[in-house]
Design a protein around this motif. Structure first.
Motif, short mmCIF file in Angstrom:
data_model
loop_
_atom_site.label_atom_id
_atom_site.label_comp_id
_atom_site.label_asym_id
_atom_site.label_seq_id
_atom_site.Cartn_x
_atom_site.Cartn_y
_atom_site.Cartn_z
N MET A 39 0.83 -1.22 0.00
CA MET A 39 0.00 0.00 0.00
C MET A 39 0.86 1.26 0.00
O MET A 39 0.46 2.30 -0.54
CB MET A 39 -0.92 -0.01 1.21
N ARG A 40 2.04 1.19 0.61
CA ARG A 40 2.90 2.37 0.71
C ARG A 40 3.71 2.64 -0.56
O ARG A 40 4.30 3.71 -0.72
CB ARG A 40 3.88 2.21 1.88
N THR A 41 3.76 1.65 -1.46
CA THR A 41 4.65 1.73 -2.61
C THR A 41 3.87 1.91 -3.91
O THR A 41 2.94 1.15 -4.19
CB THR A 41 5.49 0.44 -2.71
N PRO A 42 4.22 2.92 -4.71
CA PRO A 42 3.58 3.07 -6.03
C PRO A 42 3.91 1.86 -6.91
O PRO A 42 5.06 1.45 -7.00
CB PRO A 42 4.22 4.34 -6.59
N LEU A 43 2.88 1.29 -7.53
CA LEU A 43 3.07 0.08 -8.34
C LEU A 43 2.70 0.33 -9.80
O LEU A 43 1.76 1.07 -10.09
CB LEU A 43 2.20 -1.06 -7.79
N ILE A 44 3.45 -0.32 -10.68
CA ILE A 44 3.03 -0.33 -12.07
C ILE A 44 1.98 -1.43 -12.25
O ILE A 44 1.76 -2.25 -11.35
CB ILE A 44 4.24 -0.55 -13.02
N ARG A 45 1.34 -1.46 -13.39
CA ARG A 45 0.21 -2.37 -13.59
C ARG A 45 0.59 -3.83 -13.37
O ARG A 45 -0.14 -4.57 -12.70
CB ARG A 45 -0.35 -2.18 -15.01
N SER A 46 1.73 -4.26 -13.91
CA SER A 46 2.12 -5.67 -13.78
C SER A 46 2.38 -6.03 -12.32
O SER A 46 2.07 -7.15 -11.87
CB SER A 46 3.37 -5.95 -14.62
N GLU A 47 2.92 -5.09 -11.57
CA GLU A 47 3.18 -5.35 -10.14
C GLU A 47 1.88 -5.44 -9.36
O GLU A 47 1.73 -6.29 -8.47
CB GLU A 47 4.07 -4.24 -9.56
N LYS A 48 0.93 -4.55 -9.70
CA LYS A 48 -0.38 -4.61 -9.03
C LYS A 48 -1.04 -5.97 -9.26
O LYS A 48 -1.59 -6.58 -8.33
CB LYS A 48 -1.29 -3.51 -9.56
N GLU A 49 -0.98 -6.44 -10.50
CA GLU A 49 -1.61 -7.73 -10.83
C GLU A 49 -0.90 -8.88 -10.10
O GLU A 49 -1.55 -9.80 -9.59
CB GLU A 49 -1.57 -7.95 -12.34
N GLU A 50 0.43 -8.82 -10.06
CA GLU A 50 1.18 -9.89 -9.39
C GLU A 50 0.84 -9.94 -7.91
O GLU A 50 0.55 -11.02 -7.35
CB GLU A 50 2.68 -9.66 -9.55
N PHE A 51 0.87 -8.78 -7.25
CA PHE A 51 0.61 -8.77 -5.80
C PHE A 51 -0.84 -9.09 -5.49
O PHE A 51 -1.12 -9.73 -4.47
CB PHE A 51 1.04 -7.42 -5.20
N ALA A 52 -1.76 -8.67 -6.33
CA ALA A 52 -3.16 -9.01 -6.10
C ALA A 52 -3.34 -10.52 -6.10
O ALA A 52 -4.07 -11.09 -5.27
CB ALA A 52 -4.05 -8.36 -7.17
N LYS A 53 -2.64 -11.18 -7.02
CA LYS A 53 -2.75 -12.65 -7.12
C LYS A 53 -2.15 -13.35 -5.90
O LYS A 53 -2.78 -14.25 -5.32
CB LYS A 53 -2.06 -13.13 -8.39
N ILE A 54 -0.93 -12.96 -5.52
CA ILE A 54 -0.29 -13.68 -4.41
C ILE A 54 -0.95 -13.33 -3.07
O ILE A 54 -0.98 -14.16 -2.16
CB ILE A 54 1.23 -13.44 -4.38
N ILE A 55 -1.49 -12.11 -2.97
CA ILE A 55 -2.23 -11.76 -1.74
C ILE A 55 -3.49 -12.60 -1.65
O ILE A 55 -3.83 -13.13 -0.57
CB ILE A 55 -2.57 -10.25 -1.70
N LEU A 56 -4.19 -12.75 -2.75
CA LEU A 56 -5.41 -13.56 -2.76
C LEU A 56 -5.09 -15.01 -2.39
O LEU A 56 -5.82 -15.65 -1.61
CB LEU A 56 -6.08 -13.50 -4.13
N ASP A 57 -4.00 -15.53 -2.94
CA ASP A 57 -3.60 -16.90 -2.61
C ASP A 57 -3.33 -17.04 -1.10
O ASP A 57 -3.72 -18.03 -0.47
CB ASP A 57 -2.33 -17.29 -3.38
#
Length: 272
Positions: A39-57
């Motif tokens: 949440m504290r770090t600005p993310l590019i689109r690919s990073e947002k998608e990656e973290f959304a996936k591993i957070i959901l897992d």
């Protein structure tokens, strides 16, 4: 990817490992810290998608963990973009887990105290019945169960002193001192044991060690003087009793000890 995001990814990936080890608290803590970093770090689109996936897992792992469900039965809800709401949920889970850990620790402490008291009572009975070999085996096993417990060793030593098993008492008091070198009363007890064993020189060494922690304790010097009386070192008994009186001028027993040591040297107590 920044170092903080690399660390966050590693923390999220550890969630499943912690749960397999039966450690829900570090699992939830790891995810909570990682999501905060994301949440504290600005993310590019690919990073947002990656973290959304591993957070959901990771959330699915937590929701499927039986140990966690026993303590926190509510299902965690997460959708990409709802990281703030997830951290609020995770904070609630951490609060419950920490409270549970405190209660579990209290239960463990109570169980430990019961085991110690039971073991000491059994050992005391065996010593009173002169079943010394059985007492030694039982109390040695009890001490091994709690290898860092200085007080337990001192209490075991007291049982052996009561049974006049001074060699055994010395062993446990020596261990107690090694674990808690600042506990002055242990030195006094071990000196009594060593006096009984007539190991005066060794008792003197323990008193010298005790003096490092209690230079202003008149009782320490009085007990040292008692040792010198048994040892018939009258000049040293005089010196020790004078030190005790310097620290506590109204110390009646120390005054008696001084007078006695002076008489043994042919000196006049009235001139002291």
């Amino acid at each position: 990817m920044s170092a903080e995001l690399t660390k966050a990814r590693s923390q999220i990936n550890k969630v499943g490992t912690f749960l397999k080890q039966g450690k829900p608290l570090p699992a939830v803590s790891a995810l909570y810290e990682a999501v905060g970093a994301v949440m504290r770090t600005p993310l590019i689109r690919s990073e947002k998608e990656e973290f959304a996936k591993i957070i959901l897992d990771a959330v699915l792992h937590l929701n499927g963990d039986r140990n966690l469900r026993k303590i926190y039965p509510l299902i965690l809800d997460y959708k990409p973009g709802s990281e703030k709401e997830l951290t609020e949920q995770l904070l609630n889970v951490l609060t419950e887990l920490q409270a549970s850990a405190v209660e579990e620790a209290k239960d463990m402490m109570a169980d430990m105290e019961q085991r110690i008291e039971k073991g000491l009572a059994e050992g005391k009975l065996l010593i009173e019945e002169k079943r010394f070999d059985e007492a030694k085996i039982l109390l040695e096993k009890l001490a091994r169960e709690y290898p860092r417990d200085a007080d337990l060793r001192a209490r075991i030593a007291e049982l052996f002193i009561g049974g006049e098993l001074f060699e055994e008492a010395f062993t446990y008091l020596d261990e107690a001192i090694e674990l808690s070198p600042d506990q002055i009363h242990h030195y006094n007890r071990i000196a009594i044991v060593l006096r009984k064993l007539r190991k005066y020189d060794l008792a003197e060494k323990y008193f010298m060690r005790a003096a490092e922690f209690a230079k202003s304790d008149p009782n320490l010097y009085f007990n040292l003087g008692r040792l010198y009386v048994d040892w018939e070192r009258w000049d040293k008994a005089e010196k020790a009793s004078r030190l005790a009186l310097r620290l506590s001028p109204e110390f009646v027993e120390a005054r008696k000890l001084l007078n006695y040591s002076l008489k043994k040297q042919g000196k006049d107590p009235e001139a002291a």
